[in-house]
Design a protein around this motif. Sequence first.
Motif, PDB file in Angstrom:
ATOM      1  N   GLY A 201       0.817  -1.221   0.000  1.00  0.00           N
ATOM      2  CA  GLY A 201       0.000   0.000   0.000  1.00  0.00           C
ATOM      3  C   GLY A 201       0.845   1.262   0.000  1.00  0.00           C
ATOM      4  O   GLY A 201       0.320   2.369  -0.092  1.00  0.00           O
ATOM      5  N   PHE A 202       2.170   1.097   0.100  1.00  0.00           N
ATOM      6  CA  PHE A 202       3.028   2.283   0.081  1.00  0.00           C
ATOM      7  C   PHE A 202       3.252   2.759  -1.357  1.00  0.00           C
ATOM      8  O   PHE A 202       3.144   1.993  -2.310  1.00  0.00           O
ATOM      9  N   SER A 203       3.586   4.042  -1.462  1.00  0.00           N
ATOM     10  CA  SER A 203       3.701   4.671  -2.777  1.00  0.00           C
ATOM     11  C   SER A 203       5.084   4.458  -3.400  1.00  0.00           C
ATOM     12  O   SER A 203       6.017   3.991  -2.739  1.00  0.00           O
ATOM     13  N   ALA A 204       5.185   4.878  -4.670  1.00  0.00           N
ATOM     14  CA  ALA A 204       6.454   4.802  -5.395  1.00  0.00           C
ATOM     15  C   ALA A 204       7.544   5.565  -4.645  1.00  0.00           C
ATOM     16  O   ALA A 204       8.688   5.118  -4.534  1.00  0.00           O
ATOM     17  N   GLN A 205       7.169   6.719  -4.095  1.00  0.00           N
ATOM     18  CA  GLN A 205       8.147   7.531  -3.372  1.00  0.00           C
ATOM     19  C   GLN A 205       8.700   6.764  -2.160  1.00  0.00           C
ATOM     20  O   GLN A 205       9.897   6.796  -1.877  1.00  0.00           O
ATOM     21  N   SER A 206       7.795   6.047  -1.468  1.00  0.00           N
ATOM     22  CA  SER A 206       8.243   5.267  -0.306  1.00  0.00           C
ATOM     23  C   SER A 206       9.195   4.156  -0.731  1.00  0.00           C
ATOM     24  O   SER A 206      10.177   3.877  -0.037  1.00  0.00           O
ATOM     25  N   ILE A 207       8.904   3.520  -1.854  1.00  0.00           N
ATOM     26  CA  ILE A 207       9.811   2.465  -2.333  1.00  0.00           C
ATOM     27  C   ILE A 207      11.156   3.094  -2.660  1.00  0.00           C
ATOM     28  O   ILE A 207      12.215   2.578  -2.292  1.00  0.00           O
TER      29      ILE A 207
END
Length: 682
Positions: A201-207
């Motif tokens: 559920g985390f975003s691209a930025q978090s990855i």
Amino acid sequence: MESSIGMATRIRTLAALAVFKGFSTLPNRNPMSDTIESLSTENRVFSPPSNFAATARVQSLEDYKKLYAESIADPESYWAERASELTWQKPWETVLEWKKPDAKWFVGGQLNVSENCLDRHVAAGNGDKVAILFEGEPGDKRAVTYSQLLADTCKFANALKARGIKPGDRVIIYMPMVPEAAVAMLACARIGAVHSVVFGGFSAQSISDRLEDSEAVAVVTADGGWRRGKVVELKASVDEALEENTTVKNVFVLKRTENEVTMRNGRDHWWHEEIEGASEECPALAFDSEHPLFILYTSGSTGKPKGILHTSGGYLTGAYTTYRYIFDYKDNDVFWCTADVGWITGHSYVVYGPMANGATQVFYEGAPNQPDFGRFWQIVEDYKVSVFYTAPTAIRAFIKAGDSFPEGRDLSSLRLLGSVGEPINPEAWMWYHTKIGGERCPIVDTWWQTETGAILISPLPGATPLKPGTATLPFFGIDAAIVDETGKEVAANEGGKLVIRKPWPSMLRGIYRDEARFKETYWDEYWDQGFYLAGDGARRDEDGNFWIVGRLDDVLNVSGHRLGTAEVESALVAHPAVAEAAVVGKPHEIKGQGIVAFVTLKTESNACDALSAELRNHVGTQIGAIAKPDEIRFAAGLPKTRSGKIMRRLLKEICASGTVSGDTTTLEDFNVVAALQQTSED
Ligand code: PRX
């Protein structure tokens, strides 16, 4: 008689506790009446049913007390005995090497974590036992035996090796809740690569942040996963995260949804093609007990998420032992922990704890309300789940959805229930006990953290008398205490800080690449005493039960998951319209805590509903949907001290009551507060 100081602390602690307990029905009631109600609810005691106790691993409070006293008198012997139940390729020489703040467990010993979770069950003749009962959100089903899981893990481990992944290399796993998520984790463990699972559920930025911090060389993902009837486009997020990345050389993509994805030549590989022809055998090499097993990012009070580092032998011993005793593991159990593998609960009580014990468990891919709020109970009925572990936030959502969902199902297979992630309010506890547990199942309210690796405070279901709302007593070998500023243990019912006074095997070994933050966050406050600071406020009642009040730092607990206020604030400030932001928590009926963001704009006149929606979505893209503020309040200014620190305490008060009654003497400009109070009256 209690001293008046003691009494005052007690009232304060209970009032704070009541905020946690009382939110689910009447968010705005008088704190004092909540206090009284909290006291009365605390009197309910539920003893373990005698038929449960009769077959439990620990059968009475007396037995627990005796074993606990022995374990605390000599924790190293206790843990060494537990660790010796696992398979070691080389025995350890020293049980514990403790040089503050660094602990090393089972030093000199070597093991392979995946061998412990797979090979040893097959070798013991349990290869045909089902490890995973998988149900996809669309309704597809699959049973995976331990032999099959071993073969799948070896194949994928060989695929990783063939692409040059070596011991110590970091691999990001960004997957739906499918058996291959566990395969990917176990395959890393098998070859000594260090996995870092990022919640789907985390975003691209978090990855991207996690890729950068961990300097990962590979990513394991899928074309998508099913959530609420839609495809979550995992691969697309990975692509975005990799745009400016230079360290990742290989991306492995599982075909799950048949969703169309772009595959970059040379970098991206289909999982099914990679394992085609790969051998079903991959030697389980021996790794040092302290070889890193995984990094899991979690929020702190400042800056970016921190990479919590866990190692092999000690972590596995903790996950294995706590699963066995706290969930009272029996061979014929069907266990179901509803957590995603992206959280620590999914690491310790989906993958490593149950699998080290050779348990059978349910894996469910999707949302609890797909197609409706009966889905979990349908799964419990269909798979005859006997032990069920979930979070208070889910329980509150079920209460809201209505009793008809569980009432229509046969839940008689359940024998034990568990709760994790935040204090469970007595109302939710009682509902769980009656509607799901049929008044016959003990509930283990388990307190622990990403950092602790395994449950540290929890009832033992055959032994511990339960009171709704308390995680009760420390597990064997865990020296938990509530202390004051000087490190002295406080009296019964006095509030203080929760600390662990002796090292334990599954404790974190550091914050990845940030030794200073590790020392400062967990150790500096009680450096002389060598206590681990958990960051939670708590009290113990006269029976020694631990009542967790909540976080002492700027960490929010939204739906049982941690979020740093600073993390959400920096996401908001990254939006071009925002000048400054301050984020506080507010009691939320379902999520436990909701997020309120006070925002000042570069151009004040731009404030409007559309911008508010845009900012919420912006936080969603920066961090993930879980971090979206429930409310955005535009403000002309934020209350600050003369040294420029935002006074979140005042903002919390404004959220809770609309006014400020606390100390404002350090405030730089009272007009700011007056304006905020005025806005909340509007
Ligand atoms: O505040 C405590 C709360 O969750 C924090 C740990 O969060 P995280 O690392 O995300 O791990 C959650 C799952 C283990 C703790 O510092 N917490 C967790 N379990 C409980 C709890 N608070 C009260 N009761 C619990 N059972």
